[in-house]
Design an enzyme around this catalytic site. Structure first.
Site, PDB file in Angstrom:
ATOM      1  N   TYR A 191      45.101  -3.910 -58.454  1.00 32.74           N
ATOM      2  CA  TYR A 191      44.976  -3.185 -57.187  1.00 32.74           C
ATOM      3  C   TYR A 191      46.027  -2.107 -57.007  1.00 32.74           C
ATOM      4  CZ  TYR A 191      41.305  -5.842 -55.012  1.00 32.74           C
ATOM      5  OH  TYR A 191      40.094  -6.375 -54.703  1.00 32.74           O
ATOM      6  N   LYS A 213      45.082 -16.803 -64.263  1.00 28.59           N
ATOM      7  CA  LYS A 213      44.240 -16.690 -65.453  1.00 28.59           C
ATOM      8  C   LYS A 213      45.181 -16.587 -66.660  1.00 28.59           C
ATOM      9  CE  LYS A 213      40.187 -16.238 -67.194  1.00 28.59           C
ATOM     10  NZ  LYS A 213      39.566 -17.453 -67.602  1.00 28.59           N
ATOM     11  N   ASP A 254      38.968 -19.502 -63.177  1.00 26.38           N
ATOM     12  CA  ASP A 254      37.515 -19.728 -63.306  1.00 26.38           C
ATOM     13  C   ASP A 254      37.139 -21.155 -62.926  1.00 26.38           C
ATOM     14  OD1 ASP A 254      38.065 -19.063 -66.798  1.00 26.38           O
ATOM     15  OD2 ASP A 254      38.547 -20.858 -65.688  1.00 26.38           O
ATOM     16  N   ASP A 275      41.061 -12.020 -54.161  1.00 21.28           N
ATOM     17  CA  ASP A 275      39.942 -11.276 -53.586  1.00 21.28           C
ATOM     18  C   ASP A 275      38.650 -12.065 -53.788  1.00 21.28           C
ATOM     19  OD1 ASP A 275      38.555  -9.242 -52.442  1.00 21.28           O
ATOM     20  OD2 ASP A 275      38.758  -7.830 -54.094  1.00 21.28           O
TER      21      ASP A 275
END
Ligand code: NAP
Length: 398
Positions: free
Chosen positions: A147, A214, A263, A287
């Site tokens: 971002y 992640k 995930d 997000d």
């Protein structure tokens, strides 16, 4: 007498009984939802012997039409001076020099936490069987990650220059004609986000903080986020919080800090939501997670949010949905998102009685099946009312 909110020497907010709070009405459906939310917020404050001296400031289309500027300096200055403010949704100007007005405001005030509490309100239609098990508070990092807006477009001289540099200096293989984005994540940015989440969890009697990352793939950004998080817990929260690996999952009276891959988290928030409490996560994961979770408890029409810098005391509370232009001015949409952002703001100011009374009245209104179109289409036997009528029904039940 109206006065401004300030920071005390101990780093906590000093809130007068009649604080001056700047607000941005918002574009599109802002004209519908803001007056509706204000009606309820004012009535609840009054019941508790408080009041807000609202101060309108401009941003978005309304600002552009009146001043030629999408985000006037006076607006940023008002938020800076008054510390706390609230806003409706804003149109993202196309070709206006801004990626997004929301992002600009977050960056200008260094609002590093995007706070998104997600809980179910009795009676709200939900696509899951046990929505009452969803009670999570997401701390999404708000200033870094993809971002940060550092990307170059495929086929431009900038992209070719960067590609050549990366091939030459790092030996990286990047296909010709690629767009390239940069994902910066710092120790400073990660630690201040996790610190805010842990402090919140401790002060709100929460059981755990999960670092969602992640890191199995992006080791030096997302993986580092997790490592810095655990390091912070060891260095700054000894005796009050403990990382999973430092206690074999047995926190013994301390706040448990654990981690989960992004995930699998998106699966588990659906299959075993009660295992998640406070969540601290980098920007992009946050997000996705915020909207996925909002869907479980009734959708973006009622999801509240805030952008906060806990060090400077700045906070901008906001509707999390967009301007929904096709409904603008129809007095139709759900004012719940901006109203519950106001509730979150009242809680942040320490006005817990007013905040609780609004939540109870909202639940009572929904229990009576008096709802706006978005809920009515999912409920049997509902009475569909206008945005303003929904607000009046809540006020009647305060
Ligand atoms: P959107 O305005 O959020 O609308 C998408 C859909 O969400 C609507 O069509 C509606 O669904 C539902 N919705 C939105 N607000 C609702 C409310 N108050 N009550 C009930 N349902 C609601 O997203 P968009 O159409 O993609 O974006 C429109 C503009 O908003 C763009 O300019 C975008 O950049 C901007 N935006 C601003 C913000 C912000 O200021 N925070 C955030 C996102 C987007 P149904 O059609 O199913 O009824």
């Amino acid at each position: 007498m109206a006065d401004i909110i300030s920071m005390g020497p101990d780093g906590s907010l000093r809130v007068p009984d009649e604080p001056v709070i700047p607000f941005i009405e918002g574009d599109g459906t802002g004209v519908d939802i803001w007056p509706a939310a204000k009606l309820v917020l004012d009535a609840a404050a009054k019941k508790c012997g408080k009041s807000v001296a609202w101060k309108e400031v401009l941003a978005g289309q309304k600002a552009f039409d009146e001043t030629g500027d999408w985000l006037p300096d006076a607006t940023v200055e008002a938020f800076r001076t008054h510390l706390i403010g609230i806003k409706g949704p804003l149109t993202t100007p196309i070709g206006g020099g801004f990626r997004s007005l929301n992002v600009a405001l977050r960056q200008l005030l260094d609002l590093y936490v995007c706070l998104r509490p997600v809980r179910w309100f009795e009676g709200v239609p939900s696509p899951v069987k046990r929505p009452e098990l969803v009670d999570m508070v997401i701390f999404r990092e708000n200033t870094e990650d993809v971002y940060a807006g550092m990307e170059v477009e495929a086929g431009t001289p900038e992209a070719e220059k960067l590609r050549d540099y990366l091939i030459e200096q790092f030996g990286w293989k990047i296909r010709e004609g690629s767009g390239i984005g940069i994902k910066p994540m710092s120790e400073f940015g990660s630690k201040r986000l996790v610190r805010a989440a842990v402090n919140y969890a401790l002060s709100h009697g929460r059981e755990s903080v999960t670092l969602v990352h992640k890191g199995n793939i992006q080791k030096f950004t997302e993986g580092a986020f997790m490592n810095w998080g655990y390091e912070l817990v060891r260095d700054e929260f000894q005796g009050r919080a403990v990382g999973w690996d430092d206690c074999d999952g047995k926190p013994e009276g301390r706040l448990l800090v654990k981690d989960a891959i992004a995930d699998i988290t998106l699966q588990q928030v659906l299959t075993r939501p009660s295992e998640f409490d406070v969540i601290a996560t980098p920007n992009l994961n946050g997000d996705y997670l915020s909207d996925a979770l909002a869907a479980q408890v009734g959708g973006i029409g009622i999801a509240p949010g805030a952008n906060i810098n806990y060090v400077t005391g700045h906070g901008v509370f906001e509707a999390t949905h967009g301007t929904a232009p096709k409904y603008a001015g129809l007095d139709k949409v759900n004012p719940g998102s901006v109203l519950l952002s106001g509730v979150l703001m009242y809680e942040h100011l320490g006005w817990f009685d007013a905040a609780t009374s609004i939540v109870r009245a909202l639940e009572a209104t929904i229990a009576d099946k008096i709802v706006t179109y978005d809920f009515a289409r999912l409920m049997d036997g509902a009475t569909e009312v206008k945005c303003s009528e929904f607000a009046s029904a809540i006020v009647d039940r305060l």
